[in-house]
Design a protein around this motif. Structure first.
Motif, PDB file in Angstrom:
ATOM      1  N   PHE A 201       0.796  -1.231   0.000  1.00  0.00           N
ATOM      2  CA  PHE A 201       0.000   0.000   0.000  1.00  0.00           C
ATOM      3  C   PHE A 201       0.831   1.286   0.000  1.00  0.00           C
ATOM      4  CE2 PHE A 201       0.328  -0.085   4.665  1.00  0.00           C
ATOM      5  CZ  PHE A 201       0.356   1.265   4.988  1.00  0.00           C
ATOM      6  N   PRO A 202       2.009   1.338   0.653  1.00  0.00           N
ATOM      7  CA  PRO A 202       2.761   2.605   0.573  1.00  0.00           C
ATOM      8  C   PRO A 202       3.286   2.909  -0.832  1.00  0.00           C
ATOM      9  CG  PRO A 202       3.484   1.280   2.448  1.00  0.00           C
ATOM     10  CD  PRO A 202       2.668   0.385   1.579  1.00  0.00           C
ATOM     11  N   GLU A 203       3.363   1.878  -1.683  1.00  0.00           N
ATOM     12  CA  GLU A 203       3.894   2.092  -3.029  1.00  0.00           C
ATOM     13  C   GLU A 203       2.880   2.718  -3.977  1.00  0.00           C
ATOM     14  OE1 GLU A 203       6.980  -1.691  -3.077  1.00  0.00           O
ATOM     15  OE2 GLU A 203       4.909  -2.003  -3.706  1.00  0.00           O
ATOM     16  N   VAL A 204       1.591   2.648  -3.637  1.00  0.00           N
ATOM     17  CA  VAL A 204       0.558   3.130  -4.552  1.00  0.00           C
ATOM     18  C   VAL A 204       0.724   4.619  -4.828  1.00  0.00           C
ATOM     19  CG1 VAL A 204      -1.918   3.512  -4.829  1.00  0.00           C
ATOM     20  CG2 VAL A 204      -1.083   1.322  -3.934  1.00  0.00           C
ATOM     21  N   ALA A 205       0.794   5.422  -3.776  1.00  0.00           N
ATOM     22  CA  ALA A 205       0.918   6.868  -3.963  1.00  0.00           C
ATOM     23  C   ALA A 205       2.254   7.244  -4.576  1.00  0.00           C
ATOM     24  CB  ALA A 205       0.724   7.578  -2.627  1.00  0.00           C
ATOM     25  N   ARG A 206       3.252   6.435  -4.356  1.00  0.00           N
ATOM     26  CA  ARG A 206       4.585   6.737  -4.876  1.00  0.00           C
ATOM     27  C   ARG A 206       4.721   6.426  -6.367  1.00  0.00           C
ATOM     28  NH1 ARG A 206       7.192   4.168  -1.195  1.00  0.00           N
ATOM     29  NH2 ARG A 206       7.873   2.307  -2.310  1.00  0.00           N
ATOM     30  N   ARG A 207       4.004   5.406  -6.839  1.00  0.00           N
ATOM     31  CA  ARG A 207       4.225   4.947  -8.208  1.00  0.00           C
ATOM     32  C   ARG A 207       3.118   5.345  -9.192  1.00  0.00           C
ATOM     33  NH1 ARG A 207       6.347  -1.006  -8.790  1.00  0.00           N
ATOM     34  NH2 ARG A 207       6.742  -0.095 -10.846  1.00  0.00           N
ATOM     35  N   LEU A 208       1.927   5.593  -8.708  1.00  0.00           N
ATOM     36  CA  LEU A 208       0.829   5.969  -9.599  1.00  0.00           C
ATOM     37  C   LEU A 208       0.585   7.467  -9.543  1.00  0.00           C
ATOM     38  CD1 LEU A 208       0.267   2.820  -9.200  1.00  0.00           C
ATOM     39  CD2 LEU A 208      -2.098   3.396  -9.766  1.00  0.00           C
ATOM     40  N   ARG A 209       0.091   8.005 -10.663  1.00  0.00           N
ATOM     41  CA  ARG A 209      -0.238   9.419 -10.760  1.00  0.00           C
ATOM     42  C   ARG A 209      -1.647   9.574 -11.317  1.00  0.00           C
ATOM     43  NH1 ARG A 209       4.727   8.860 -13.278  1.00  0.00           N
ATOM     44  NH2 ARG A 209       3.805   9.208 -15.342  1.00  0.00           N
ATOM     45  N   GLU A 210      -2.144  10.785 -11.337  1.00  0.00           N
ATOM     46  CA  GLU A 210      -3.464  11.035 -11.912  1.00  0.00           C
ATOM     47  C   GLU A 210      -3.517  10.643 -13.378  1.00  0.00           C
ATOM     48  OE1 GLU A 210      -6.678  14.720 -12.501  1.00  0.00           O
ATOM     49  OE2 GLU A 210      -4.686  15.079 -11.633  1.00  0.00           O
ATOM     50  N   THR A 211      -2.386  10.767 -14.062  1.00  0.00           N
ATOM     51  CA  THR A 211      -2.328  10.473 -15.497  1.00  0.00           C
ATOM     52  C   THR A 211      -2.058   9.001 -15.803  1.00  0.00           C
ATOM     53  OG1 THR A 211       0.005  11.125 -15.477  1.00  0.00           O
ATOM     54  CG2 THR A 211      -1.605  12.801 -16.127  1.00  0.00           C
ATOM     55  N   SER A 212      -1.818   8.179 -14.781  1.00  0.00           N
ATOM     56  CA  SER A 212      -1.628   6.741 -15.015  1.00  0.00           C
ATOM     57  C   SER A 212      -2.901   6.145 -15.621  1.00  0.00           C
ATOM     58  CB  SER A 212      -1.309   6.026 -13.704  1.00  0.00           C
ATOM     59  OG  SER A 212      -0.131   6.530 -13.106  1.00  0.00           O
ATOM     60  N   ILE A 213      -2.737   5.061 -16.374  1.00  0.00           N
ATOM     61  CA  ILE A 213      -3.872   4.384 -17.006  1.00  0.00           C
ATOM     62  C   ILE A 213      -4.035   3.005 -16.388  1.00  0.00           C
ATOM     63  CG2 ILE A 213      -4.845   3.501 -19.162  1.00  0.00           C
ATOM     64  CD1 ILE A 213      -3.210   5.589 -20.659  1.00  0.00           C
ATOM     65  N   LEU A 214      -5.234   2.741 -15.899  1.00  0.00           N
ATOM     66  CA  LEU A 214      -5.567   1.443 -15.331  1.00  0.00           C
ATOM     67  C   LEU A 214      -6.232   0.580 -16.391  1.00  0.00           C
ATOM     68  CD1 LEU A 214      -7.194   2.807 -12.053  1.00  0.00           C
ATOM     69  CD2 LEU A 214      -4.846   1.973 -12.305  1.00  0.00           C
ATOM     70  N   LEU A 215      -5.772  -0.661 -16.535  1.00  0.00           N
ATOM     71  CA  LEU A 215      -6.405  -1.618 -17.443  1.00  0.00           C
ATOM     72  C   LEU A 215      -7.196  -2.631 -16.620  1.00  0.00           C
ATOM     73  CD1 LEU A 215      -4.332  -0.333 -19.423  1.00  0.00           C
ATOM     74  CD2 LEU A 215      -4.172  -2.583 -20.513  1.00  0.00           C
ATOM     75  N   LEU A 216      -8.480  -2.707 -16.918  1.00  0.00           N
ATOM     76  CA  LEU A 216      -9.369  -3.632 -16.206  1.00  0.00           C
ATOM     77  C   LEU A 216      -9.798  -4.747 -17.152  1.00  0.00           C
ATOM     78  CD1 LEU A 216     -11.173  -4.402 -13.762  1.00  0.00           C
ATOM     79  CD2 LEU A 216     -12.953  -2.933 -14.770  1.00  0.00           C
ATOM     80  N   PRO A 217      -9.260  -5.960 -16.995  1.00  0.00           N
ATOM     81  CA  PRO A 217      -9.739  -7.085 -17.812  1.00  0.00           C
ATOM     82  C   PRO A 217     -11.151  -7.477 -17.375  1.00  0.00           C
ATOM     83  CG  PRO A 217      -7.578  -7.553 -16.824  1.00  0.00           C
ATOM     84  CD  PRO A 217      -8.149  -6.371 -16.116  1.00  0.00           C
TER      85      PRO A 217
END
Length: 267
Positions: A14-30
């Motif tokens: 969980f601490p890595e989420v804010a560090r590695r993702l940004r508002e501009t990241s794209i989530l892929l949902l299969p």
């Protein structure tokens, strides 16, 4: 202990989420389905296709486009196949509720505001097309849906219309999960081309067609799986992965354009 670099949300602490993702990241949902695909393909064909294509798109373009893979949604809208044992289906209300609940959870839990649904089941399409507006308006999620078999530039050269469990899906499964294809169960099928054209492909009218309709399907199959090859399936997979880059780039551009509109002073 060193954790291998991963672009799967589930692999992060969980601490890595804010560090590695940004508002501009794209989530892929299969997004798949559990439904009959004839006697030669497994019930989870659409799940395998959606999940594996999402994984390959992330592997190919993840660093360039900041892509992240979400856990798979395995059950969709499959009432057209509910005559067959093993087919699972949500109601339309249940499906809409599930996607909306996921959207709310994504907005709460992750900084990313771009969502690309990789849809492995054609029966999900109509509802998803309308849900995109709700994802934008109610959750401020910039979203799109990727339909792999339509996105691919590789055409099916089959002897009959290729709708379900035929040359296309069987070829892709031969490329992705050949151990699950019951090759000895692939058989010739009977269908009425005129009925398929009128009930499935006619854009001027919609009908609740089903795969237990003997005019359309034979043993749940609409198409000629005998034409399937692993090589053809790999070509489809490769084409989807390449074409996905343009779709995801347009998704990012949509976000930039929306943000620019919101910043523009009101007259």
């Amino acid at each position: 202990m060193t954790i291998p670099d991963s672009r799967s949300i589930g692999d992060l602490a969980f601490p890595e989420v804010a560090r590695r993702l940004r508002e501009t990241s794209i989530l892929l949902l299969p997004l798949g389905a559990i439904e009959q695909h004839g006697p030669h393909l497994p019930l989870n064909t659409d799940v395998i296709v959606a999940e594996e294509l999402a994984r390959r798109v992330v592997a190919r373009w993840g660093d360039a486009l900041d892509l992240w893979q979400l856990p798979t949604v395995s059950i969709g809208l499959s009432r057209e196949h509910d005559w067959a044992p093993g087919t699972l289906s949500l109601s339309i209300g249940g499906f809409v509720g599930l996607i909306r609940e996921l959207a709310g959870s994504i907005v709460r839990a992750l900084p990313a505001r771009n969502l690309a649904i990789v849809n492995g089941h054609g029966g999900n399409r109509g509802v998803l097309d309308n849900l995109l507006h709700e994802l934008a308006g109610d959750f401020a999620l910039n979203a799109c849906v990727i339909h792999p078999f339509d996105l691919s530039k590789v055409k099916i050269d089959a002897t009959s219309p290729d709708v379900h469990g035929g040359a296309g899906e069987t070829s892709v499964m031969l490329a992705l999960a050949p151990q699950l294809v019951r090759r000895e169960m692939i058989a010739s099928v009977r269908c009425e081309r005129d009925a398929i054209a009128a009930l499935i492909f006619d854009r001027g009218a919609s009908f609740p067609w089903r795969t237990d309709d003997p005019r359309l399907a034979d043993n749940g199959v609409i198409g000629d799986a005998r034409a399937a090859t692993a090589e053809h399936g790999q070509a489809i997979v490769d084409s989807v992965v390449e074409e996905a880059r343009g779709v995801l780039a347009r998704l990012s551009e949509n976000q930039r354009q929306r943000q620019a509109r919101l910043r523009r002073p009101q007259a």
